[in-house]
Motif scaffolding. Sequence first.
Motif, mmCIF file in Angstrom:
data_model
loop_
_atom_site.group_PDB
_atom_site.id
_atom_site.type_symbol
_atom_site.label_atom_id
_atom_site.label_comp_id
_atom_site.label_asym_id
_atom_site.label_seq_id
_atom_site.Cartn_x
_atom_site.Cartn_y
_atom_site.Cartn_z
ATOM 1 N N UNK A 49 -16.904 35.909 14.163
ATOM 2 C CA UNK A 49 -16.967 37.476 13.492
ATOM 3 C C UNK A 49 -17.605 38.481 13.953
ATOM 4 N N UNK A 50 -18.313 38.241 15.451
ATOM 5 C CA UNK A 50 -18.848 39.203 16.003
ATOM 6 C C UNK A 50 -17.997 40.077 16.709
ATOM 7 N N UNK A 51 -18.270 41.453 17.120
ATOM 8 C CA UNK A 51 -17.312 42.313 17.813
ATOM 9 C C UNK A 51 -17.043 41.723 19.032
ATOM 10 N N UNK A 52 -16.263 41.715 19.846
ATOM 11 C CA UNK A 52 -15.941 41.365 21.183
ATOM 12 C C UNK A 52 -17.046 41.577 22.213
ATOM 13 N N UNK A 53 -17.591 42.912 22.054
ATOM 14 C CA UNK A 53 -18.508 43.674 22.834
ATOM 15 C C UNK A 53 -19.945 43.032 22.679
ATOM 16 N N UNK A 54 -20.097 42.366 21.384
ATOM 17 C CA UNK A 54 -21.562 41.757 21.316
ATOM 18 C C UNK A 54 -21.356 40.342 21.779
#
Length: 237
Positions: free
Chosen positions: A202-207
Amino acid sequence: MARLNLQDERGFNQIFASVGSTPLRAIRRNDWFVDMAEKVGARRILELGCGSGDAAAHMAAKTGLEVVAVDISDKFLAHARKTYSLPNLSFEKLDLLADDLGRFGRFDLVFGNGILHHLVLRLDDVLRALHSLSNAGGGLAFIEPNFLNPYCAFIFGTRVGRRFAKLEPDEMAFTPGQLRRALPLAGWRDVTVTTKDFLLPGLPKAAARPILAIEPALEATAATRWLAQSHFVSARA
């Protein structure tokens, strides 16, 4: 974290939505199960607690082998059957603690993602039952939550965390030592418990990108490896 609007009949078990880091996390876990099937030369494969059916479908598509996927939830099974239709894949209802595990025959690999920690009160019985339905030299492969991970310690080890995560009353994460002791007592050999994976769902792809960049270093040293999310467990019958 975003989730699908899908949960079991009792409201405990939910499925993460396929957003951000979640698809990548799922694919590399499912690829590990495929590698375990190839390692033992599997021909028939059983998945326990198949949920939405993603892992079983991945296994069936990648290997071309017969895959039987079981779950206790009618809601999850209905979703899996609607989503995936492959000639070498079947979804069946099974209660691991009440039904006859042997009714589907014998298997060369038994696998599951986050299943054994639901069965801690009967873990010895379940591991022995899985051993009894495995062909000689067959494999076992499970991914289970690491109780030493700070997030897992919170959701499994505190009342607030358990309510937040909607855990079942008897659900509990493992330390690596618990798994290393339990499997040989149930007849399994060549037991390997590797603690790894720092990519949360569930993390943003950038993270996700910086985590993936430093993850190999975190997993390479004992000073940080124990903080990883999961135990990747394998054994032979």
